[in-house]
Design a protein around this motif. Sequence first.
Motif, PDB file in Angstrom:
ATOM      1  N   SER A 102       2.293  -7.114   7.978  1.00 19.15           N
ATOM      2  CA  SER A 102       2.938  -5.232   8.058  1.00 19.15           C
ATOM      3  C   SER A 102       4.155  -5.181   7.479  1.00 19.15           C
ATOM      4  O   SER A 102       5.374  -6.174   7.105  1.00 19.15           O
ATOM      5  CB  SER A 102       3.530  -5.298   9.418  1.00 19.15           C
ATOM      6  N   ASP A 147      -5.883  -3.152  -3.013  1.00 20.38           N
ATOM      7  CA  ASP A 147      -6.467  -4.791  -2.802  1.00 20.38           C
ATOM      8  C   ASP A 147      -7.873  -5.278  -4.252  1.00 20.38           C
ATOM      9  O   ASP A 147      -7.332  -6.770  -3.900  1.00 20.38           O
ATOM     10  CB  ASP A 147      -7.436  -4.474  -1.047  1.00 20.38           C
ATOM     11  N   TYR A 195       0.149  -5.985   2.250  1.00 23.50           N
ATOM     12  CA  TYR A 195       1.267  -5.777   3.198  1.00 23.50           C
ATOM     13  C   TYR A 195       1.395  -4.468   3.889  1.00 23.50           C
ATOM     14  O   TYR A 195       0.499  -3.634   2.449  1.00 23.50           O
ATOM     15  CB  TYR A 195       3.295  -5.631   2.595  1.00 23.50           C
ATOM     16  N   THR A 196       0.999  -4.008   4.731  1.00 27.09           N
ATOM     17  CA  THR A 196       0.717  -2.518   5.149  1.00 27.09           C
ATOM     18  C   THR A 196       1.231  -2.141   6.342  1.00 27.09           C
ATOM     19  O   THR A 196       2.468  -2.506   6.925  1.00 27.09           O
ATOM     20  CB  THR A 196      -0.992  -2.159   5.435  1.00 27.09           C
ATOM     21  N   ASP A 197       0.612  -0.699   7.182  1.00 27.72           N
ATOM     22  CA  ASP A 197       1.206  -0.079   8.397  1.00 27.72           C
ATOM     23  C   ASP A 197       1.402  -0.584   9.571  1.00 27.72           C
ATOM     24  O   ASP A 197       1.152  -0.815  10.558  1.00 27.72           O
ATOM     25  CB  ASP A 197       1.604   0.573   8.607  1.00 27.72           C
ATOM     26  N   VAL A 233      -8.800  -1.446   6.955  1.00 26.80           N
ATOM     27  CA  VAL A 233      -7.327  -2.878   7.016  1.00 26.80           C
ATOM     28  C   VAL A 233      -7.598  -3.392   5.458  1.00 26.80           C
ATOM     29  O   VAL A 233      -6.160  -2.897   4.734  1.00 26.80           O
ATOM     30  CB  VAL A 233      -7.257  -3.652   8.017  1.00 26.80           C
ATOM     31  N   GLY A 286       0.858  -1.170   0.059  1.00 24.75           N
ATOM     32  CA  GLY A 286      -0.282   0.189   0.039  1.00 24.75           C
ATOM     33  C   GLY A 286       1.372   1.745   0.322  1.00 24.75           C
ATOM     34  O   GLY A 286       2.132   1.013   0.031  1.00 24.75           O
ATOM     35  N   VAL A 346      -2.481 -10.502   6.015  1.00 28.81           N
ATOM     36  CA  VAL A 346      -2.559  -9.126   5.968  1.00 28.81           C
ATOM     37  C   VAL A 346      -1.215  -9.547   7.223  1.00 28.81           C
ATOM     38  O   VAL A 346      -1.020  -9.606   8.009  1.00 28.81           O
ATOM     39  CB  VAL A 346      -4.106  -8.137   6.694  1.00 28.81           C
ATOM     40  N   THR A 348       1.494   3.973   1.802  1.00 30.34           N
ATOM     41  CA  THR A 348       2.401   3.896   3.153  1.00 30.34           C
ATOM     42  C   THR A 348       4.186   3.095   2.943  1.00 30.34           C
ATOM     43  O   THR A 348       4.783   3.542   3.204  1.00 30.34           O
ATOM     44  CB  THR A 348       2.432   3.374   4.550  1.00 30.34           C
ATOM     45  N   SER A 349       3.682   2.060   2.708  1.00 33.62           N
ATOM     46  CA  SER A 349       4.959   0.861   2.019  1.00 33.62           C
ATOM     47  C   SER A 349       5.661   0.876   0.936  1.00 33.62           C
ATOM     48  O   SER A 349       7.214   0.595   0.896  1.00 33.62           O
ATOM     49  CB  SER A 349       4.159  -0.535   1.658  1.00 33.62           C
TER      50      SER A 349
END
Length: 405
Positions: free
Chosen positions: A229, A154, A171-173, A209, A9, A227, A11-12
């Motif tokens: 990080s 997504d 992958y997210t924060d 999410v 995403g 899901v 932020t990644s």
Amino acid sequence: MTRVVAKFGGTSVGSIERIRHSAGLVAEAVRRGESLAVVVSAMAGETDRILGLAGAFGAGLGDVETDVALAAGEQVSSALMALALREAGLEARSFQGWQLPVVTDGPPGASRIAGMDVSVLEAAMQAGVIPVLAGFQGITSQGEIRTLGRGGTDLSAAALAAALGARCDIYTDVDGVYTTDPRIEPAARRLDAISHDEMLELAAQGAKVLQTRSVEFAKSRGVPMRVLSSFLEAGESRGTDVVETQDIAERRIVSGVAYARDQARIALLGASNRSELAARTFAILADAEIGVDMIVQAHTRTPGRVNIEFSVAHRDLARAQAALEAGLPGADISSETGLAKVSIVGAGLRQRADIARSLFAVLGEQGISVRVLATSEIKISALIDNDAVERAVRALHTAYGLERV
């Protein structure tokens, strides 16, 4: 060899450092023997920046030229991710939606994926090249660029995973799906696994999410999701598996508490109880592309008359009222703002009719009044005052023992 679609995403991929770190996670997965395709969002803040630029010319979501501009955000991040993977010693190549193609239908800014030809990606993967797909975008059958709406990357990843017969890692924060927002309730716990149905309801009720349509797509195609990080080192993220309901070993009564701020309530007072009126009301809103959430109809003291109440996002209130006033001349329409929605979600609600009673009791103890209540098999949602939402989330989280999950 396990096939995996890894989606990163905003932020990644929000900076050169974040892109390099995410590329390192891909490299580690390759070393584990996984066969990967990557899907990326635009860098954090880029979509809003482009929307601001389009807005300077009076264009917004729903304009075909806005879609063309928005698609550039993912084009940049896909190329940068491919370069980062090359820097990490891997063969990689970026692909845009039109190159597969990802075929879409529906309006600009909110299109749906109608089909996807993955033969070019299959060929790349067989040649040892990691394809990096620009998410969020596709083209119409006439070759026009379209975007898939907020969180649409997504959906791109879920669709690609289905087409490739792969698992879909998001992958997210945050390190997985939590029982509620840890920023509100520090006792929130990460779930090892959650069903597609529960995740779908949590997403629909405000949990940010995963995008709702991506979960719907994964459920309908049987795509397993995880899901994870991207802010942890390789192997450190425990994450949450999103799986079929029957694959959940322990049935929780309530799995999570979600919330959505900035809601509004619209009421049609003393309307005819004839079903045609309700159908007409929601047809007007559908034609105006306004999403409606909680719906309640109650009889008044006047025979043949009812009150119809429903909630919409605050940003849609003015358009909704204008559309209803134009389409239902003379109707008694009122509205209320400053509201929020709080929801409890869990597969165990199917067999527990007493859960709604508990919800009312908990909110009553907190002095929180409920404007509208809506239920489904695995969800109960209440419309409450906006300034009471954090208190409601904490109280419900405690009442259902979610800190012990």
